[in-house]
Design a protein around this motif. Structure first.
Motif, PDB file in Angstrom:
ATOM      1  N   THR A 177       0.864  -1.176   0.000  1.00 26.57           N
ATOM      2  CA  THR A 177       0.000   0.000   0.000  1.00 26.57           C
ATOM      3  C   THR A 177       0.900   1.224   0.000  1.00 26.57           C
ATOM      4  O   THR A 177       2.077   1.133   0.345  1.00 26.57           O
ATOM      5  N   LEU A 178       0.339   2.370  -0.371  1.00 28.41           N
ATOM      6  CA  LEU A 178       1.173   3.573  -0.396  1.00 28.41           C
ATOM      7  C   LEU A 178       1.103   4.270   0.959  1.00 28.41           C
ATOM      8  O   LEU A 178       0.424   5.278   1.128  1.00 28.41           O
ATOM      9  N   ASP A 179       1.780   3.699   1.919  1.00 29.46           N
ATOM     10  CA  ASP A 179       1.794   4.265   3.257  1.00 29.46           C
ATOM     11  C   ASP A 179       3.146   4.967   3.435  1.00 29.46           C
ATOM     12  O   ASP A 179       4.192   4.324   3.416  1.00 29.46           O
ATOM     13  N   TYR A 180       3.090   6.276   3.598  1.00 23.59           N
ATOM     14  CA  TYR A 180       4.338   7.048   3.640  1.00 23.59           C
ATOM     15  C   TYR A 180       5.243   6.710   4.818  1.00 23.59           C
ATOM     16  O   TYR A 180       6.425   6.995   4.796  1.00 23.59           O
TER      17      TYR A 180
END
Lengths: 300, 223
Positions: B15-18
């Motif tokens: 997922t695009l989790d910073y």
């Protein structure tokens, strides 16, 4: 502050193949030793028996280090660091772990009174002490080093600490019994090695994440609790399957340990692969964003 | 089915989790260590409470002469002479389990001059121990004690046991320490004998003292 995504997300396939080879190699080795013990009963006694047992106790660690060295030669992790964490794991077991478990809590005196006492003591005391010390062997040594630069390093050093811990437990087992015979002794040694290496792999995964990502405050405690719970559950189940009345069948323990080790390492492998993919995806997304911003700026 | 597929995808797909590219601050790292230590402390506290609860459990032994309390987890049985024995099968030394034996015998006589019948019985008892146990050493004889409200003497000793020899397997002998509490009731001698290896001794001594303190004489049956 950000990290070098490609470096952090580098997966060392040498670790996974050497760990798989370790599990298979140890199971094969116990089968061989069992066959030899039955076909050619050893005539070792006294000091020779003790010496043979001590050498036997070192076999799992030597095997893993050898496999790891061979598999990792093209992308080497400094071997003296791996060896150092292995020794530290062993030292912590001898200097802190065993005295706390066996002399301060004296669990051996009371934990066998009822199955639920056994299970709770295995998790709350034995599991937590052992897994914390293995975690500490990595967290308070190599963790801050520049060599700990990949997420998977947590697992590598965790397994090394676990094998160090298991080696000291195995030395203790050999000395307590005044030496061990090849058949039963090799199985006990292998069970300890596989179990401690794989549980330390779990805390290693949590450490690897904690080093390179912003994790919630419960992250490391969660890793420690999962490893301690599995440690306690494993040795509780191992007692159940190997001790049936007066009969001791350590071969069931080897099967259980191999299944646990394979299961745990597989789960950790996929978790790390997923985390690495996430890191790379974010890095790519950021690059695209930066390129888009730069493009827009140049147009202006 | 669709829901299962989504859950699986969430677990296996990135997922695009910073947070995945943001390392923790030094403060967050310190907090993580603190929480880990607190978790360990909580687990050990619960383990300690469990230990106290389990160790306070006792079982009762009673025969026509006396009764006593021994740790509930110990295995009760009899030795070759038919004396009641309580063994801690989980003791540190796997080759010699710590044990407490209850012995009843006619008060022995040493034939030597002694201050009291109890002292004479203790001398004769020590002599018989020295003949029965290998490399026996009498470490001390302590008088002026009381067991079950009776005057008692404690004989402290050490000897070398070879527990694996009985199993037909050659092994390393072990040094065993022992304390025998002797007291007389009429012409009857009662002995509460505790034995453990040197490694187990310091913890075992406390258990033995508790067991000895719990000894009560059973009233003689009405004629």
């Amino acid at each position: 502050m950000s990290v070098d995504a490609t470096k952090v997300a580098h997966n060392r396939f040498g670790l996974w193949t050497s760990s798989l080879l370790l599990v298979l190699g140890l199971v094969g080795l116990t089968a061989l030793f069992y066959f030899l013990a039955v076909e050619f009963p050893a005539q070792l006694t006294g000091l020779l028996l003790v010496a043979a047992g001590l050498v036997l106790a070192l076999v799992p660690a030597l095997l893993w280090l050898a496999f790891f060295y061979l598999q990792d030669r093209f992308e080497p992790e400094p071997k003296h660091h791996v060896l150092g964490v292995f020794v530290l794991g062993g030292l912590l077991a001898a200097a802190v772990g065993q005295p706390v478990v066996r002399e301060l809590f004296r669990v051996q005196d009371w934990m066998t009174q009822a199955w639920w006492v056994n299970l709770l003591a295995s998790v709350l005391i034995v599991g937590f002490v052992q897994e914390f010390l293995k975690l500490a062997a990595v967290r308070f040594s190599i963790y801050h080093s520049s060599e700990f630069d990949e997420r998977v390093d947590g697992v590598i050093y965790g397994v090394a600490a676990g094998l160090g811990y298991a080696t000291v437990l195995n030395f203790g087992y050999v000395l307590d019994h005044g030496g061990v015979d090849l058949g039963v002794g090799s199985m006990v040694v292998v069970v300890n090695a596989l179990a401690h290496a794989s549980f330390a792999g779990i805390t290693g995964y949590f450490l690897g994440q904690a080093k390179f990502e912003t994790t919630p405050a419960y992250w490391l405690p969660l890793g420690l609790t999962i490893a301690a719970a599995l440690n306690g559950l494993f040795f509780f189940l191992e007692d159940l399957v190997t001790q049936q009345g007066m009969r001791f069948t350590p071969q069931y323990g080897v099967v259980l340990a191999a299944a646990f080790a394979l299961g745990i390492l597989t789960v950790v492998f996929f978790l790390i692969r997923r985390a690495n993919a996430e890191t790379l995806a974010i890095a790519r997304y950021r690059e695209q964003q930066q390129a888009a911003v730069a493009g827009a700026a140049s147009e202006v | 089915m669709e829901q299962d597929a989504t859950a699986l995808q969430r677990l296996t797909q990135p997922t695009l989790d910073y947070r995945a590219l943001t390392p923790p601050t030094p403060r967050a790292e310190r907090l993580a260590v603190l929480w880990t230590l607190l978790t360990l402390a909580l687990a050990l506290f619960l383990g300690w409470a469990l230990m106290l609860a389990v160790n306070s459990r006792t079982a009762t032994f009673s025969d026509p002469q006396l009764s006593l309390q021994y740790p509930a987890g110990w295995a009760a049985g009899t030795d070759d002479e038919g004396n009641a024995v309580f063994r801690n099968l989980g003791s540190e030394s796997l080759r010699f389990h710590e044990r407490i034996t209850v012995i009843h015998a006619e008060a022995p006589s040493s034939g030597l001059p002694a201050a009291s019948p109890l002292a004479e019985a203790a001398t004769a008892w020590t002599l018989s121990r020295s003949q029965a146990l290998s490399s026996f050493r009498n470490l001390a004889t302590v008088d002026g004690l009381t067991v079950a409200d009776q005057p008692a003497i404690r004989v402290d000793y050490a000897y070398v046991a070879d527990p694996t020899a009985a199993l037909g397997r050659p092994g390393v002998p072990v040094v065993v320490r022992g304390s025998d509490y002797l007291f007389l009731v009429g012409n009857q001698m009662h002995v509460i004998s505790g034995q453990a290896t040197e490694a187990d001794w310091s913890a075992f001594e406390k258990t033995l003292a508790k067991v000895v303190a719990s000894v009560r004489l059973n009233p003689a049956p009405a004629p």
